[in-house]
Design a protein around this motif. Structure first.
Motif, PDB file in Angstrom:
ATOM      1  N   SER A   1       6.736  -5.017   3.602  1.00  0.00           N
ATOM      2  CA  SER A   1       5.393  -4.483   3.396  1.00  0.00           C
ATOM      3  C   SER A   1       5.412  -2.974   3.217  1.00  0.00           C
ATOM      4  O   SER A   1       4.656  -2.431   2.397  1.00  0.00           O
TER       5      SER A   1
ATOM      6  N   THR B   1       4.279 -10.945   4.402  1.00  0.00           N
ATOM      7  CA  THR B   1       4.406  -9.569   3.916  1.00  0.00           C
ATOM      8  C   THR B   1       3.073  -9.063   3.398  1.00  0.00           C
ATOM      9  O   THR B   1       2.643  -7.949   3.708  1.00  0.00           O
ATOM     10  N   HIS B   2       2.398  -9.903   2.608  1.00  0.00           N
ATOM     11  CA  HIS B   2       1.104  -9.515   2.044  1.00  0.00           C
ATOM     12  C   HIS B   2       0.062  -9.333   3.146  1.00  0.00           C
ATOM     13  O   HIS B   2      -0.780  -8.427   3.069  1.00  0.00           O
TER      14      HIS B   2
ATOM     15  N   CYS C   1      -1.254  -5.094  -4.087  1.00  0.00           N
ATOM     16  CA  CYS C   1      -1.489  -4.204  -2.934  1.00  0.00           C
ATOM     17  C   CYS C   1      -2.972  -4.029  -2.612  1.00  0.00           C
ATOM     18  O   CYS C   1      -3.435  -2.920  -2.385  1.00  0.00           O
TER      19      CYS C   1
ATOM     20  N   TRP D   1      -2.902 -13.334   9.558  1.00  0.00           N
ATOM     21  CA  TRP D   1      -1.604 -12.793   9.957  1.00  0.00           C
ATOM     22  C   TRP D   1      -1.125 -13.461  11.240  1.00  0.00           C
ATOM     23  O   TRP D   1       0.033 -13.879  11.346  1.00  0.00           O
TER      24      TRP D   1
ATOM     25  N   TYR E   1       0.750  -8.433   6.264  1.00  0.00           N
ATOM     26  CA  TYR E   1       1.105  -7.159   6.906  1.00  0.00           C
ATOM     27  C   TYR E   1       0.493  -6.002   6.119  1.00  0.00           C
ATOM     28  O   TYR E   1      -0.066  -5.063   6.697  1.00  0.00           O
ATOM     29  N   THR E   2       0.598  -6.073   4.805  1.00  0.00           N
ATOM     30  CA  THR E   2       0.004  -5.035   3.961  1.00  0.00           C
ATOM     31  C   THR E   2      -1.503  -4.973   4.172  1.00  0.00           C
ATOM     32  O   THR E   2      -2.094  -3.893   4.205  1.00  0.00           O
TER      33      THR E   2
ATOM     34  N   GLN F   1       6.283  -2.495  -0.294  1.00  0.00           N
ATOM     35  CA  GLN F   1       5.132  -2.826  -1.141  1.00  0.00           C
ATOM     36  C   GLN F   1       4.115  -1.687  -1.140  1.00  0.00           C
ATOM     37  O   GLN F   1       3.632  -1.260  -2.190  1.00  0.00           O
TER      38      GLN F   1
END
Length: 231
Positions: free
Chosen positions: A163, A47-48, A202, A20, A50-51, A166
């Motif tokens: 995120s 984004t992924h 996710c 990240w 952050y998830t 998501q």
């Protein structure tokens, strides 16, 4: 238990935080072109990631990032929530335990049923605070001294917003929407078994029935639980 297994949660946390940070550090200052497809791919990747930060803090809430040392476990979770738009770890922890204790009832702070947008708004409203908004605003204006505005918006702010969507879709809305059978003690459902898509969508959190049935399992062990449930 070997050392790799013992520290697996910490290893994954360090990997996700590092990826990240590295992706953000590069794109936050690069002179990008709007026609470059890698710009949009990087937004999705960020984004992924952050998830992944949120899922790590979620595992810390359940005490499974590093069960050997609860203080370190929760410190990692708190750090991840700070990176994730200055969320309040204590609030997330308290409300998430309420979600597990009162899933899909009036006492559940995450499940509201009804329309998608209204549910998402109520879901977000549970956790956004004025302190968080103020911290984001101050940080944005400080960072803007050194970094271009659009870089901050596209690679720092937008991925955090995407995120939350998501996480909401795959971790709350799809698993809990609608009616559940009376004998479904977890009041949740799982997405179909596809470990590649489950990770991309996710971090296997779509295997939500398995998560509620085994909340002590970290995200990377949910595929095993899914396989066993289908055996």
């Amino acid at each position: 238990m070997d050392k790799v297994t013992k520290f697996q949660g910490i290893i994954w946390a360090v990997v996700l935080i590092s990826l990240w940070s590295a992706n953000l550090a590069y794109w936050i200052q690069v002179d990008f072109s709007w026609s470059d497809p890698f710009v949009y791919l990087s937004i999705l990747i960020q984004t992924h990631l952050y998830t992944g930060l949120f899922i790590t803090s979620h595992d810390a809430i359940h005490g499974v990032v590093y069960a050997e040392n609860p203080r370190l476990n929760h410190a990692i979770g708190r750090f991840c929530t700070i990176l994730f738009a200055f969320n309040d770890y204590s609030t997330l922890r308290a409300k998430h335990h309420l979600h597990h204790a009162h899933v899909n009832t009036e006492g559940d702070p995450d499940v509201h049923q009804g329309s998608f947008l209204l549910w998402w708004f109520k879901f977000i409203w549970q956790y956004v605070t004025w302190k968080q908004v103020l911290a984001m605003a101050i940080t944005y204006n400080v960072l803007k001294i050194w970094f271009p505005m659009w870089n901050l918006i596209l690679f720092w702010e937008l991925p955090a917003i995407l995120s939350t969507l998501q996480l909401f879709i795959f971790g709350t809305y799809l698993p809990h929407r609608g009616e559940h059978a009376p004998d479904n003690k977890q009041q949740s459902r799982s997405q179909s078994r596809n470990h590649v898509w489950a990770f991309i969508s996710c971090y296997f959190f779509g295997y939500h029935f398995e998560h509620h049935a085994h909340p002590y399992l970290p995200w990377y062990k949910l595929p095993q639980a899914k396989d066993e449930n289908l055996a």
